[in-house]
Design an enzyme around this catalytic site. Structure first.
Site, PDB file in Angstrom:
ATOM      1  N   HIS A   1     -22.198 -67.812 -32.029  1.00  0.00           N
ATOM      2  CA  HIS A   1     -22.488 -66.414 -31.731  1.00  0.00           C
ATOM      3  C   HIS A   1     -23.660 -65.870 -32.540  1.00  0.00           C
ATOM      4  CE1 HIS A   1     -19.797 -65.723 -35.288  1.00  0.00           C
ATOM      5  NE2 HIS A   1     -20.600 -64.700 -35.460  1.00  0.00           N
TER       6      HIS A   1
ATOM      7  N   ASP B   1     -17.172 -72.027 -31.394  1.00  0.00           N
ATOM      8  CA  ASP B   1     -18.135 -71.175 -32.107  1.00  0.00           C
ATOM      9  C   ASP B   1     -18.929 -71.951 -33.149  1.00  0.00           C
ATOM     10  OD1 ASP B   1     -19.428 -68.746 -32.381  1.00  0.00           O
ATOM     11  OD2 ASP B   1     -18.119 -68.052 -33.993  1.00  0.00           O
TER      12      ASP B   1
ATOM     13  N   GLY C   1     -22.775 -60.637 -40.975  1.00  0.00           N
ATOM     14  CA  GLY C   1     -23.889 -61.358 -41.574  1.00  0.00           C
ATOM     15  C   GLY C   1     -23.436 -62.577 -42.337  1.00  0.00           C
ATOM     16  N   ASN C   2     -22.146 -62.614 -42.733  1.00  0.00           N
ATOM     17  CA  ASN C   2     -21.581 -63.801 -43.357  1.00  0.00           C
ATOM     18  C   ASN C   2     -21.338 -64.913 -42.344  1.00  0.00           C
ATOM     19  OD1 ASN C   2     -19.885 -62.227 -46.006  1.00  0.00           O
ATOM     20  ND2 ASN C   2     -20.997 -64.138 -46.229  1.00  0.00           N
ATOM     21  N   SER C   3     -21.315 -64.564 -41.059  1.00  0.00           N
ATOM     22  CA  SER C   3     -21.021 -65.538 -40.011  1.00  0.00           C
ATOM     23  C   SER C   3     -21.941 -66.747 -40.125  1.00  0.00           C
ATOM     24  CB  SER C   3     -21.190 -64.902 -38.631  1.00  0.00           C
ATOM     25  OG  SER C   3     -20.201 -63.936 -38.396  1.00  0.00           O
TER      26      SER C   3
ATOM     27  N   THR D   1     -16.514 -67.437 -40.149  1.00  0.00           N
ATOM     28  CA  THR D   1     -16.688 -67.091 -38.742  1.00  0.00           C
ATOM     29  C   THR D   1     -16.329 -65.653 -38.424  1.00  0.00           C
ATOM     30  OG1 THR D   1     -16.309 -69.350 -38.024  1.00  0.00           O
ATOM     31  CG2 THR D   1     -15.924 -67.657 -36.400  1.00  0.00           C
ATOM     32  N   ALA D   2     -15.232 -65.155 -38.960  1.00  0.00           N
ATOM     33  CA  ALA D   2     -14.745 -63.849 -38.498  1.00  0.00           C
ATOM     34  C   ALA D   2     -14.035 -63.113 -39.609  1.00  0.00           C
ATOM     35  CB  ALA D   2     -13.788 -64.030 -37.320  1.00  0.00           C
TER      36      ALA D   2
ATOM     37  N   GLY E   1      -3.686 -84.062 -18.454  1.00  0.00           N
ATOM     38  CA  GLY E   1      -3.418 -84.053 -17.027  1.00  0.00           C
ATOM     39  C   GLY E   1      -2.037 -83.574 -16.641  1.00  0.00           C
TER      40      GLY E   1
END
Length: 478
Positions: free
Chosen positions: A129, A159, A231-233, A249-250, A293
């Site tokens: 992202h 991500d 901004g740490n992402s 990430t979040a 499957g």
């Protein structure tokens, strides 16, 4: 075509996406008020300032500084730019076509972080992202150098993204075995929050294996109370040895990601990020996923009693696709999958999440309950064919994929049209790339596998119900 209902807003806002760069005005524009100077005091009346001791009981005070000196050169700031055309008529396509000269090109800028994981080849891991849709990406190193980054590949469902920068005096961060991470281990987050510059925060591992965030793809997060802000992402979560244990990430805040950190941060485990990176390198920048499957359903209390289970949990098999990996392994309708490779399976969602995190060549050991008795089965994964021609001649020229997992977690079912060849039979019927097929006259389906299975008996008339942008309607495939 009728308007498509707007997706329900997420109750918890994840700090995904490099945030739009803005000036930090609040709190800076108002000058500080100087306090009146105190009356001078005699030297004798000034108390001596106590200094921190250099050691306690003969041992030097602990500090993270030596470890961080080795770590911080491997963490970079990621600056992406995306060129977009903005029309004063908004999204109205008619007026945009009538007055194209009134449209203006704007540049959207965003900031994030990244981690150098291979100094010899210049590979940098970050979040999908952070660079999604970017036309230009640059990386600023800890020593101040700014280098242009080339896109290698990315995977939206986990991500993870991989970039490459010129391998000029780089320093890579070693990867830890994130499977060995325990709740209570100390960790440090390094990144570029709000674009203020490289910043370090510390905390502990609050939980591992988190997979219940709404609106996010396949999940196996490390949860930490180390502050992770916009901004740490894409930045680094490291252990006290200076090894990479996760990609930040979040953050989670019911009032939105910009409301601040409340001690709920999430990172992609290093083992998973490394696995995705290797797949991106091996498959020309994409991740190829496989399926066992089977179709499954959650185990209810009533179903648990009927199947002889001690508790209502697991993924109950309701259908086994012919010639699938599941069929070859001997899975049967009525089996209940309780664990996979030792990982607990609580319901159909956790089973789907587990499958989505496996590499295509993975071997799975399943703990199954059949007729009330425990059973172990070993199976691989098979890749689903994605071309329309193999399904029905009326779909020739179209390729399909699973819906992004983030949409599935918001209640969507169906398949995604990834591309439609120009002039093909599918194109002539009006099918377009990025259409979402919700239903078809071929039969019931929820994903790509069941979509293919619905064509075992091709319908005389093929009608697709699709979503395109904010509208939905029906297409007759000729």
């Amino acid at each position: 075509m009728r308007p498509l209902p707007t997706l329900l807003a997420l109750t918890a806002a994840a700090a995904f996406g490099g945030f739009a760069a803005t000036a930090l005005r609040d709190g800076l524009e108002t000058p500080a008020q100087a306090a009146p100077a105190p009356a001078p005091a005699s030297i004798a009346s000034v108390p001596a300032m106590a200094a921190l001791p250099t050691a306690v009981d003969g041992q030097p005070l602990p500090s993270l500084a030596p470890m961080l000196q080795k770590v911080t050169p491997s963490v970079v700031s990621v600056h992406s730019k995306q060129r977009v055309r903005v029309s004063p008529f908004g999204n109205d396509p008619m007026f945009r076509r009538m007055f194209p000269e009134l449209s203006q090109e704007r540049v959207r800028e965003s900031l994030g972080s990244g981690v150098i994981v291979d100094a010899q080849r210049g590979y940098v891991l970050t979040n999908h992202h952070v660079i999604e849709g970017a036309d230009d990406v640059s990386v600023t190193l800890a020593d101040g150098r700014t280098l242009k980054a080339d896109f290698v590949g990315s995977d939206a469902d986990t991500d993870v993204a991989l970039m490459k920068i010129p391998a000029q005096s780089l320093q890579a961060m070693p990867l830890a075995d994130s499977n060995a991470l325990r709740v209570g281990d100390f960790v440090v987050a390094v990144g570029n929050p709000f674009g203020v510059g490289q910043t370090v925060t510390s905390g502990i591992v609050s939980a591992v294996g988190r997979s219940n965030l709404p609106g996010v793809g396949f999940q196996n997060f490390i949860q930490t109370d180390a502050s992770i802000n916009p901004g740490n992402s894409g930045g680094a979560l490291v252990n006290l040895k200076g090894e990479l244990v996760g990609i930040n990430t979040a953050s989670f805040n019911p009032q939105g990601s910009m409301a601040g950190n409340i001690g709920l941060g999430f990172a992609i485990p290093a083992n998973l990020a490394n696995s995705i990176m290797q797949q991106l390198l091996a498959n020309n920048g994409v991740v190829r996923r496989g399926i066992v499957g089977v179709e499954t359903q959650d185990v209810t209390d009533r179903l648990a009693q009927g199947l002889g289970l001690d508790e209502a949990r697991g993924a109950a098999v309701t259908r086994v696709y012919p010639n699938s990996a599941a069929a070859k392994a001997g899975l049967q309708v009525g089996d209940v999958i309780l664990a996979a490779n030792g990982q607990r399976i609580d319901d159909s969602e956790s089973w789907r999440n587990f499958q989505g995190l496996q590499a295509l060549n993975s071997q799975l050991t399943l703990d199954v309950r059949r007729d009330g008795k425990p059973l172990k089965l070993t199976t691989g994964l098979s890749e689903t064919r994605r071309d329309g021609q193999s399904l029905d001649a009326r779909l020739a020229g179209a390729n399909f994929a699973e819906l992004p997992e983030s949409l599935r977690r918001q209640g969507w079912n169906g398949v995604l049209v990834t591309e439609v060849a120009k002039g093909s039979r599918a194109a002539q019927s009006g099918l377009r790339a990025n259409d979402v097929i919700l239903q078809a006259s071929s039969g019931q389906f929820t994903d790509l596998t069941s979509f293919r299975a619905s064509f075992d008996r091709p319908p005389e008339q093929l009608v697709l119900q699709i979503v395109r942008g904010r509208t939905q309607g029906q297409l007759l495939m000729r």
